[in-house]
Design an enzyme around this catalytic site. Structure first.
Site, PDB file in Angstrom:
ATOM      1  CB  SER A   1      46.596 -29.149  78.183  1.00  0.00           C
ATOM      2  OG  SER A   1      46.181 -28.151  79.075  1.00  0.00           O
TER       3      SER A   1
ATOM      4  CE  LYS B   1      44.219 -31.283  81.397  1.00  0.00           C
ATOM      5  NZ  LYS B   1      43.971 -29.826  81.355  1.00  0.00           N
TER       6      LYS B   1
ATOM      7  CG  ASP C   1      39.925 -22.266  64.962  1.00  0.00           C
ATOM      8  OD1 ASP C   1      40.049 -23.264  64.229  1.00  0.00           O
ATOM      9  OD2 ASP C   1      39.180 -22.248  65.962  1.00  0.00           O
TER      10      ASP C   1
END
Length: 449
Positions: free
Chosen positions: A297, A322, A308
């Site tokens: 999460s 999740k 990224d």
């Protein structure tokens, strides 16, 4: 409301809707519910009345309606739930305070209590409980068929008292017992230390002060060294997640600019994006992020954002997967609805739901003798989890039995070298191969040598 406008089933269904406070009993409210829904509500009312009248023991209406609500939400996904007063108090404890217990995050699966992750430096962690373990008995009493809240309440208790826990671990032939002494579980989301010339920041959870504590850790490391470090290791292993705003704040501490995460709801236009504010508290120094199958999460939001944005090298194991957002919707002062309302996406547009974050470099935890034999427990193992149609199939990679020549040491060999945590040791070595002016690209290259 003229009685002649509605059939008896419709009136009974409308009464039930009103009783459950789902929609107001008005012409507009009834018009929003089609006739098929009324037929289903009528069936529910028949069952409700039969149970009240004929069940072997008398059951109060509150218990029956609570069970109906729980069942409705359980049919959606593993993370939507109704929070009664006890559940609400437990949630506040997880994000705000301390409690007497053993330090486990658990879930309910097919009536059994399953360990999501033990909290680091707690009695459960020190006793060797692992993610994916099943807890079958507490003090010799079978748990199967009870509620998760009942199990959690039993595991909590007065500090200094013992509890015997029976564990079934996949890969082992027989259950085994552990006797664990409860302690005050102090929810310290962030711990830091200096390891040589490197700052080590261990984030255990994302509670209300995590972002503030990470920034304080960055300042504390500078002060302890009397200068800036060579780089940072950010440890997100076995971090079950927590508050979205804290994941954003932690990511922002390491980013100068750019998107951190987006969340997307049911409608195409329902998109919310979160961006870093100018100012990198880590001074652009290289960062290595440690993750494993227990990183979930909010921890995945941070790992995905830094990966990224090419701000950090992510190493370890594939994360939990999740990728959904739960919104807390208060129903009263003491109850609330925790409802999955959106999916989140990394800056490149990846959904981590089911698939998780794939590390830039897979580094096994060789110092754990059970590492290869123990099955990994992830979101995709939960019943009724949200499906990610774009999920990458990682099974071929994870089933590869060929040993990476860099990772052939045994736990016994590492112990002789005084290496207690191989993944952390490897992260530190990556940063020590480079100097303090290294770029994230050079960090990644160092990790591949």
């Amino acid at each position: 409301m003229p009685k002649s406008l509605f059939s008896a089933p419709v009136l009974r269904a409308a009464a039930l809707v009103s009783a459950l406070a789902l929609v107001p009993v008005t012409n507009a409210g009834l018009a929003a519910v089609d006739s098929a829904t009324f037929r289903e509500l009528d069936t529910f009312m028949d069952v409700f009345q039969r149970v009240r009248a004929d069940y072997v023991d008398k059951v109060d209406d509150k218990t029956l309606l609570k069970g109906a609500i729980d069942g409705m939400l359980a049919s959606l996904d593993p993370h939507s739930s109704y929070l009664d007063e006890a559940d609400f108090d437990n949630l506040r404890t997880q994000t705000d305070g301390n409690y007497g217990g053993i330090g486990l995050t658990v879930t309910m699966e097919d009536g059994a209590v399953k360990v999501v992750t033990p909290t680091e430096d707690t009695p459960a962690f020190r006793a060797g409980i692992k993610a994916g373990d099943y807890i079958t008995h507490l003090d010799g009493v079978l748990l199967y068929g009870g509620t998760l809240n009942e199990a959690v309440s039993q595991m909590r208790g007065k500090p200094g008292t013992d509890i015997k826990i029976t564990i079934v671990r996949p890969g082992r032939d027989k259950p085994f017992d552990l006797t664990i002494t409860r302690e005050i579980i102090e929810l310290k989301p962030v711990k830091w230390e200096v390891k040589g010339d490197i700052g080590y920041i261990n984030i255990n959870s994302f509670s209300k002060n995590t972002g503030q504590d990470v920034r304080a850790a960055l300042l504390g490391i500078d002060k302890a060294l009397g200068r800036r470090p060579t780089g940072y290791v950010v440890d997100l292993r076995s971090n079950p997640g927590g508050l979205l705003d804290q994941a954003i704040e932690v990511s922002d501490a390491f980013l100068e600019r750019g998107e951190i995460v987006s969340q997307r709801g049911r409608e195409k236009a329902d998109i919310e994006r979160y961006y870093a504010k100018p100012g990198d508290d880590a001074h652009g120094l290289p960062v290595v992020v440690l993750v494993d199958s227990g990183s979930a999460s909010a921890a995945e939001i941070v790992a995905g954002a830094l990966q990224d944005q090419h701000r950090a090298l992510v190493i370890g194991d594939r994360t939990f997967g999740k990728g959904s957002v739960q919104t807390l919707l208060p129903l009263s002062e003491k109850t609330a609805l925790r409802l999955t309302t959106a999916r989140y996406f990394t800056p490149s547009g990846r959904s981590v739901q089911e698939g998780g974050i794939e590390p830039d470099l897979i580094v096994p935890q060789l110092s754990d003798p059970d590492y290869k034999a123990r099955p990994r427990f992830r979101e995709a193992d939960l019943r009724r989890h949200l499906i990610n149609e774009a999920k990458v199939d990682n099974s071929l990679l994870e089933d590869d039995t060929k040993d990476d020549p860099r990772f052939t040491q045994t736990a016994e060999e590492l112990k002789k070298q005084n290496i207690e945590d191989f993944q952390l040791d490897y992260a530190l070595k990556i940063l020590r191969r480079i100097n303090g002016t290294a770029t994230p690209a050079r960090v990644a290259q160092a990790g591949k040598r």
